[in-house]
Design an enzyme around this catalytic site. Sequence first.
Site, PDB file in Angstrom:
ATOM      1  N   LYS A  11      29.472  78.584  27.011  1.00 52.18           N
ATOM      2  CA  LYS A  11      29.723  78.187  25.613  1.00 52.18           C
ATOM      3  C   LYS A  11      30.551  79.273  24.931  1.00 52.18           C
ATOM      4  O   LYS A  11      31.367  79.912  25.594  1.00 52.18           O
ATOM      5  CB  LYS A  11      28.391  77.890  24.896  1.00 52.18           C
ATOM      6  N   SER A  14      18.172  73.167  28.796  1.00 50.13           N
ATOM      7  CA  SER A  14      17.088  74.131  28.967  1.00 50.13           C
ATOM      8  C   SER A  14      16.644  74.282  30.423  1.00 50.13           C
ATOM      9  O   SER A  14      15.471  74.542  30.681  1.00 50.13           O
ATOM     10  CB  SER A  14      15.898  73.793  28.056  1.00 50.13           C
ATOM     11  N   GLY A  45      19.416  73.805  24.432  1.00 42.42           N
ATOM     12  CA  GLY A  45      19.185  75.003  23.628  1.00 42.42           C
ATOM     13  C   GLY A  45      17.883  74.964  22.839  1.00 42.42           C
ATOM     14  O   GLY A  45      17.671  75.766  21.936  1.00 42.42           O
ATOM     15  N   HIS A  57      31.135  67.367  26.282  1.00 40.48           N
ATOM     16  CA  HIS A  57      29.864  68.039  26.000  1.00 40.48           C
ATOM     17  C   HIS A  57      29.341  67.550  24.643  1.00 40.48           C
ATOM     18  O   HIS A  57      30.122  67.314  23.717  1.00 40.48           O
ATOM     19  CB  HIS A  57      30.050  69.565  25.990  1.00 40.48           C
ATOM     20  N   GLU A 113      22.902  65.399  30.118  1.00 39.12           N
ATOM     21  CA  GLU A 113      22.351  66.418  29.234  1.00 39.12           C
ATOM     22  C   GLU A 113      21.741  65.742  28.010  1.00 39.12           C
ATOM     23  O   GLU A 113      22.454  65.418  27.051  1.00 39.12           O
ATOM     24  CB  GLU A 113      23.468  67.368  28.772  1.00 39.12           C
ATOM     25  N   GLU A 145      28.084  69.054  22.284  1.00 44.26           N
ATOM     26  CA  GLU A 145      28.494  69.886  21.137  1.00 44.26           C
ATOM     27  C   GLU A 145      29.888  69.503  20.664  1.00 44.26           C
ATOM     28  O   GLU A 145      30.203  69.624  19.478  1.00 44.26           O
ATOM     29  CB  GLU A 145      28.397  71.374  21.521  1.00 44.26           C
ATOM     30  N   ASN A 195      27.486  77.172  31.895  1.00 43.43           N
ATOM     31  CA  ASN A 195      28.336  76.907  30.735  1.00 43.43           C
ATOM     32  C   ASN A 195      28.082  78.039  29.741  1.00 43.43           C
ATOM     33  O   ASN A 195      27.032  78.074  29.095  1.00 43.43           O
ATOM     34  CB  ASN A 195      27.974  75.542  30.124  1.00 43.43           C
TER      35      ASN A 195
HETATM   36  P1  13P Z   1      20.922  75.227  27.523  1.00 45.75           P
HETATM   37  O1  13P Z   1      20.708  75.458  29.017  1.00 45.75           O
HETATM   38  O2  13P Z   1      21.117  76.495  26.765  1.00 45.75           O
HETATM   39  O3  13P Z   1      19.910  74.316  26.960  1.00 45.75           O
HETATM   40  O4  13P Z   1      22.337  74.465  27.422  1.00 45.75           O
HETATM   41  C1  13P Z   1      22.548  73.361  28.211  1.00 45.75           C
HETATM   42  C2  13P Z   1      23.977  72.952  28.078  1.00 45.75           C
HETATM   43  O5  13P Z   1      24.390  72.484  27.047  1.00 45.75           O
HETATM   44  C3  13P Z   1      24.845  73.187  29.228  1.00 45.75           C
HETATM   45  O6  13P Z   1      26.079  72.560  29.049  1.00 45.75           O
END
Ligand code: 13P
Length: 248
Positions: free
Chosen positions: A11, A209, A171, A94, A165, A96, A9
């Site tokens: 982002k 992560s 992150g 997601h 997740e 976010e 992903n």
């Molecule tokens: P990270 O791997 O940067 O923690 O992000 C995970 C994520 O949100 C994947 O959709």
Amino acid sequence: MKSKLIVGNWKMNGGLRTNSALLEAIQSGLSGVTCRAAVCVPAPYLAQMQTLLADSPVAWGAQDVSAHEAGAYTGEVSATMLQDFGVRYCIVGHSERRQYHSETDALVAVKAQRALSAGITPIVCVGETQAEREAGQTEAVVKRQLAAVIHANGHCISEIVVAYEPVWAIGTGLTAAPEQAQAVHALLRKQLQAASSQADRIAILYGGSMNAVNAATLLAQPDIDGGLVGGAALQADDFLTILNSASR
Ligand code: 13P
């Protein structure tokens, strides 16, 4: 055993030049990789993926889709538009988007529906916040989030991908312990099995992560069928290490 699925992903990262360098580096390291792989990129780069990945085993996907079919929804991208660009996967719900765009369980369920009706596999994200985990609500939260999608999608549910997740692991460098993740995956699996006789086809990915160092242990858990990878998907070496860990 079904082959594992690793999805990057990206982002809101990337650019025409950096995308092509990253993909070139990834593609040149794929010998020995037998798992399924995909990258979910910002919508403006889908056309670039269609060109660069046309003959590649790496599939591509989007990070969101509109809940509407078409019309006066400025800024939105519909499932049929994604279909025009050969999109195989689309992330929905997601954390976010739930957090910064106030997406509700019901909205996420409709988005999954839109993707499915365009022949796109929705990657449905569920996960608890730190506060919810501390309050002992993990199970209730992820079950509620997944139930909305199951309820709206009926027998098509076996066509989705689920990603667990934990919000506190995204992150942050904090990863769920493999047993912690496995426990949640097992209960999501049970919930899917209760909804569909085809549930064992559904890949349940872990995200939060995941990196080159911890991927192998996470992927060794019986109900972890792959990963949804953020930061580490932006580094070719790290992403390739994860793809290799998923190919064992
Ligand atoms: P990270 O791997 O940067 O923690 O992000 C995970 C994520 O949100 C994947 O959709």
